[in-house]
Each structure stands twice: as C-alpha cells, then as structure tokens.
Design a protein around this motif. Sequence first.
Motif, mmCIF file in Angstrom:
data_model
loop_
_atom_site.group_PDB
_atom_site.id
_atom_site.type_symbol
_atom_site.label_atom_id
_atom_site.label_comp_id
_atom_site.label_asym_id
_atom_site.label_seq_id
_atom_site.Cartn_x
_atom_site.Cartn_y
_atom_site.Cartn_z
ATOM 1 N N TYR A 92 -24.333 80.646 36.690
ATOM 2 C CA TYR A 92 -25.647 80.491 37.322
ATOM 3 C C TYR A 92 -25.784 79.100 37.937
ATOM 4 C CZ TYR A 92 -30.777 80.291 37.628
ATOM 5 O OH TYR A 92 -32.076 80.133 38.065
ATOM 6 N N TYR A 93 -25.463 78.084 37.146
ATOM 7 C CA TYR A 93 -25.563 76.713 37.658
ATOM 8 C C TYR A 93 -24.515 76.429 38.728
ATOM 9 C CZ TYR A 93 -28.969 75.509 34.090
ATOM 10 O OH TYR A 93 -30.106 75.455 33.320
ATOM 11 N N CYS A 94 -23.379 77.096 38.650
ATOM 12 C CA CYS A 94 -22.337 76.913 39.659
ATOM 13 C C CYS A 94 -22.832 77.368 41.030
ATOM 14 C CB CYS A 94 -21.080 77.683 39.260
ATOM 15 S SG CYS A 94 -19.723 77.532 40.440
ATOM 16 N N VAL A 95 -23.498 78.519 41.080
ATOM 17 C CA VAL A 95 -24.043 79.002 42.356
ATOM 18 C C VAL A 95 -25.100 78.036 42.873
ATOM 19 C CG1 VAL A 95 -25.310 80.871 43.485
ATOM 20 C CG2 VAL A 95 -23.570 81.410 41.780
ATOM 21 N N SER A 165 -28.203 88.159 40.684
ATOM 22 C CA SER A 165 -29.202 87.909 41.730
ATOM 23 C C SER A 165 -28.904 86.617 42.482
ATOM 24 C CB SER A 165 -30.603 87.844 41.121
ATOM 25 O OG SER A 165 -30.961 89.072 40.541
ATOM 26 N N VAL A 166 -28.607 85.550 41.750
ATOM 27 C CA VAL A 166 -28.340 84.274 42.427
ATOM 28 C C VAL A 166 -26.993 84.319 43.163
ATOM 29 C CG1 VAL A 166 -29.745 82.922 40.837
ATOM 30 C CG2 VAL A 166 -27.331 83.190 40.366
ATOM 31 N N ILE A 167 -26.032 85.087 42.645
ATOM 32 C CA ILE A 167 -24.761 85.238 43.357
ATOM 33 C C ILE A 167 -25.003 85.939 44.696
ATOM 34 C CG2 ILE A 167 -22.553 86.486 43.366
ATOM 35 C CD1 ILE A 167 -22.321 85.919 40.396
ATOM 36 N N LEU A 211 -33.573 80.056 46.327
ATOM 37 C CA LEU A 211 -32.959 79.908 45.010
ATOM 38 C C LEU A 211 -33.862 79.134 44.053
ATOM 39 C CD1 LEU A 211 -29.151 79.158 45.567
ATOM 40 C CD2 LEU A 211 -30.149 81.059 44.313
ATOM 41 N N PHE A 212 -34.474 78.075 44.542
ATOM 42 C CA PHE A 212 -35.315 77.263 43.664
ATOM 43 C C PHE A 212 -36.612 77.980 43.299
ATOM 44 C CE2 PHE A 212 -32.658 73.561 44.015
ATOM 45 C CZ PHE A 212 -32.960 72.866 42.849
ATOM 46 N N VAL A 213 -37.157 78.751 44.226
ATOM 47 C CA VAL A 213 -38.349 79.538 43.884
ATOM 48 C C VAL A 213 -37.999 80.534 42.781
ATOM 49 C CG1 VAL A 213 -39.936 81.306 44.724
ATOM 50 C CG2 VAL A 213 -39.492 79.284 46.108
ATOM 51 N N TYR A 214 -36.873 81.218 42.942
ATOM 52 C CA TYR A 214 -36.415 82.167 41.928
ATOM 53 C C TYR A 214 -36.130 81.443 40.613
ATOM 54 C CZ TYR A 214 -33.471 85.618 39.580
ATOM 55 O OH TYR A 214 -32.941 86.496 38.663
ATOM 56 N N HIS A 215 -35.474 80.291 40.727
ATOM 57 C CA HIS A 215 -35.095 79.478 39.573
ATOM 58 C C HIS A 215 -36.325 79.042 38.776
ATOM 59 C CE1 HIS A 215 -32.661 76.702 37.297
ATOM 60 N NE2 HIS A 215 -33.259 75.638 37.783
ATOM 61 N N ILE A 216 -37.347 78.550 39.470
ATOM 62 C CA ILE A 216 -38.557 78.056 38.808
ATOM 63 C C ILE A 216 -39.376 79.215 38.231
ATOM 64 C CG2 ILE A 216 -40.769 76.909 39.200
ATOM 65 C CD1 ILE A 216 -39.305 75.114 41.240
ATOM 66 N N ARG A 218 -38.294 82.202 37.182
ATOM 67 C CA ARG A 218 -37.672 82.772 35.979
ATOM 68 C C ARG A 218 -37.837 81.814 34.795
ATOM 69 N NH1 ARG A 218 -33.115 80.369 34.676
ATOM 70 N NH2 ARG A 218 -32.761 81.900 33.021
ATOM 71 N N ARG A 219 -37.867 80.519 35.046
ATOM 72 C CA ARG A 219 -38.101 79.561 33.962
ATOM 73 C C ARG A 219 -39.542 79.646 33.471
ATOM 74 N NH1 ARG A 219 -34.911 73.967 35.425
ATOM 75 N NH2 ARG A 219 -32.959 74.511 34.399
ATOM 76 N N GLU A 220 -40.484 79.799 34.398
ATOM 77 C CA GLU A 220 -41.879 79.928 34.004
ATOM 78 C C GLU A 220 -42.078 81.189 33.168
ATOM 79 O OE1 GLU A 220 -44.273 77.857 34.322
ATOM 80 O OE2 GLU A 220 -43.386 76.388 35.673
ATOM 81 N N ILE A 221 -41.436 82.275 33.577
ATOM 82 C CA ILE A 221 -41.535 83.533 32.829
ATOM 83 C C ILE A 221 -40.920 83.368 31.444
ATOM 84 C CG2 ILE A 221 -40.711 85.919 32.733
ATOM 85 C CD1 ILE A 221 -40.915 85.941 35.809
ATOM 86 N N GLN A 222 -39.759 82.701 31.379
ATOM 87 C CA GLN A 222 -39.108 82.494 30.087
ATOM 88 C C GLN A 222 -39.941 81.591 29.190
ATOM 89 O OE1 GLN A 222 -35.046 81.172 30.334
ATOM 90 N NE2 GLN A 222 -34.839 80.905 28.137
ATOM 91 N N ALA A 223 -40.528 80.545 29.773
ATOM 92 C CA ALA A 223 -41.370 79.643 28.981
ATOM 93 C C ALA A 223 -42.596 80.387 28.440
ATOM 94 C CB ALA A 223 -41.810 78.459 29.833
ATOM 95 N N LYS A 224 -43.188 81.239 29.284
ATOM 96 C CA LYS A 224 -44.348 82.020 28.837
ATOM 97 C C LYS A 224 -43.939 82.996 27.732
ATOM 98 C CE LYS A 224 -48.101 84.947 30.567
ATOM 99 N NZ LYS A 224 -47.973 85.946 29.496
ATOM 100 N N TYR A 225 -42.772 83.586 27.883
ATOM 101 C CA TYR A 225 -42.277 84.511 26.867
ATOM 102 C C TYR A 225 -42.080 83.788 25.535
ATOM 103 C CZ TYR A 225 -39.069 87.720 24.496
ATOM 104 O OH TYR A 225 -38.466 88.546 23.585
ATOM 105 N N GLU A 226 -41.523 82.583 25.593
ATOM 106 C CA GLU A 226 -41.310 81.802 24.373
ATOM 107 C C GLU A 226 -42.642 81.453 23.709
ATOM 108 O OE1 GLU A 226 -38.915 78.376 24.681
ATOM 109 O OE2 GLU A 226 -37.073 79.467 25.141
#
Length: 439
Positions: A92-95, A165-167, A211-216, A218-226
């Motif tokens: 993921y980070y490589c892409v 998705s990011v690939i 990519l950054f919109v998707y990246h941010i 998915r992080r917001e969703i993961q943070a909310k899930y946590e």
Amino acid sequence: MNDVVLTEIPRLYTAIAEWAACTIYILMLKKRFRGVTLITTIISALLIQCGVQLVAGTLPNTFWILGMTVAIGMMLLYIHYCCEVTWINAGYYCVMTFIIAEFAASLEWQLYYYTVCTTGNTSLLLELFVLITVYGAIYFGLFLLEKKQMLKLHQERVLTKELLSVIAIGVSVFFVSNLSFIYSNTPFSSPITKEVFNIRTLVDLSGLAILFVYHILRREIQAKYEIDAMQNILQSQYMQYRKSSESIDIINRKYHDLKHQIAVLRAEEDSGKRLAFLDEMESEIKTYEAQNKTGNTVVDTVLTGKSMTCQKYDIELTCVVDGKLLNFMHVMDICTILGNALDNAIECEIQIEEKKKRLIHVAVLSKKGFIVLRFENYFEGKLKFENNLPTTTKAQTSYHGYGIKSIRYTAEKYGGWITINQKGNWFELNVMIPSPKVE
C-alpha cells in the motif's frame, strides 16, 4: 535546445525521488531497527535505487516496463525491510510513494525545463537548485501532512481490497501520465514537449490527489471504527460494573447474616467436620472482605465481581490495591482499565490445563509520582507482538486488541501510557498514570 533530451527525466533524479518518498514514510512508521543500522540501510537503499534506475536506463525501450517493475520492487523491499509492517501494508505504501515520486520528479523537471527555456541558463548549479527546492518542498509538506494523519491511529491495518484499489489507481495514473512517450497521437497524449510536461504533471497531481483523498477517508473510517469499538467495550465494562454493584449489595447482606450465624453455631457442640466447614466459610468471607475494602467503591465492585468469576474457574486472584489512589478517575475509566485487564487475564488463565497454575495478581500503588496499575498472570508460550499489541488467539480477529486499546486510550486521557512485557512465564501489563497534583 534538444527537446527529446529535456523531456526525459534523468534516471538519477527519478531514483532520488523514489528513495526520498519511501524514506519519508519509513521515518514515520514503526521501524525494525534504529541508529547506525537504520542510517546504513537508508544510504544503501539510495545507492541501490540509483543503480537500478541507471541500469534500466541503458536497456532498450522494449524493457522499459521491466525496468520500472524492478524499481518498484526495490521500493517495496526497502519499506518492508525497514518497517514492522505486513506485505499488504508495505505494498500500500509502495504505491503511494511511487505516485508521489512520479509527481515530484515530473514537477521538478518541468520547472527546470521552463527555466531553461525562459533564461537559457543550463548550468548544473541551477539544475541542483531546482531539484533541492522542489523535492524539499514536496517531501517536507508530505511529512507534515502524513505525520498529522498518523497521530489519529495507534496502528494501521490495510485490507487486501484497499491495496487492490490503490494499485488500480496507481497503474491508471502511471499509464495515462506516460502515454505520450509511447503513443503521441491519441486524445490523451501529445507530441509537443510542453504539452507532454503538462499532461504528465497534471495527471500525476490528479492521481496523487485521488490517492490522498482515498487514503485520508479510509483512515478516518478506521479511526471511527476504533473509537466505536472502544466505546462499546467501555460501555460493556460499565454495564458489568452496574450489574455487579447490584448483585454485591445482596451478597453483602447475605455475608453479614452468615457471620452472625457462624457465631451462633460455634457456641454449640459440633463435630470436627462441622468446624472445618465453618472455618472454610469464614475464610471465604475474609477473602471477600479484603478484596471489597480498597478505599474506592468502584474498585471494590469490579474486583469482587471478577474474583467471583475467578472462583468459578479455579483461578487464584490476589490483590494488593490502594483504591483511594484512583478516586480522581471517572467511574467508567476505572471500569475500563480494571475490567478489560482482568477479563484478558481470566481468558488466558481459563486455557491453562493445570488449575494450580491459574494465577492472577493485581496491584495498584504509588511510585515516584506515578500511579501504577499492574496486572500479572501466568502465561504459557511465547508472547508475540503485532503493532505493539500482543497477537490475538481469538477466532474473531476484527476486534483484535481493542481491550488493550481501550486501556491505552483511557491511560492517555490522564497523560499516562501502558507497557506490556513477558517475564518468564508471567504476562505483565503496567498502566502508568501521573499522580494528580494536590491543589
């Protein structure tokens, strides 16, 4: 001026862009090693990446895709080797880093080309100035942006579908941005050098933005899930406390009555078995009372409830707890720390076959300006960590570590932290909270 030469970004500059993008993320992620080893690895990676790109530049155009694939593969290995991440996270980070590098290299060379065309200056000094300025601005901005985002999560787990998705986004961006080098007469390409630069840079910028919109997101969703998961666990512990509190009130009255009954029975002549039975009852009452008088009613309730669970599963629970030290904490926070820590310990002990080894020790004490909550339990096997948390043995891994996360989140509310260790056959969880200032 040779337009063909100026259109092609120097392989050395591309290698530096790729290496720098990877290094930025490596510095922000949890690393496998530090110090001299890390510095040596970073320098070696730069030399290797430059070597790969320079060799790829000598190959025929038919091997262009192969050369880029090898360069991307080296970026993937560099990230995974330096950081404690899974291959999916590394991919993921490589892409991400590849598209960032493509944009940085494209923008830098376009600005240099424009400067050369407008001033006629082709000096090496100007070339280095543009390189350092553009790369420095892009990667410093990237560091500030990503560092702020990474603080929102204690750990990041990338799903396979997210990697795919990011690939897909990365491949699409790379193909369209470089289409002019393969087919110049299409609706999305051009034979004109200036337009080639514009297409490449703008497509890379657009792809990077996507990519950054998707990246941010998915992080917001993961943070909310946590947060939701931790809130559910916290609420569950609080509800357990409320139920335990109601039950313990009844038990308190029952034990109080039993004490008087025992006193009456002792006054009567009785057999040895009856005395032994009464001794056992009295011992249990003393044990219960000792755990139920810590100086904090919430702590008393939680410990008593968990001690009853321990008795059910033949687990020996010992407590040395000064509950008064936790009087400043909110009731739900006390329930979260004590409840989750003891639930994890009990779950571990139940799996131990030898009942005499089912041992849990709890201590709450003051030490050097800190309140220390220590939870120890007997543990068989070797503890393994993933993202600073013990790996789960539960079938439902989606909630892996949320009990520990809730404890850590609660400790951080009071400026504290947690540590997890294994000492021989003992698992040890320490919660460190600064002692409140006396006003």
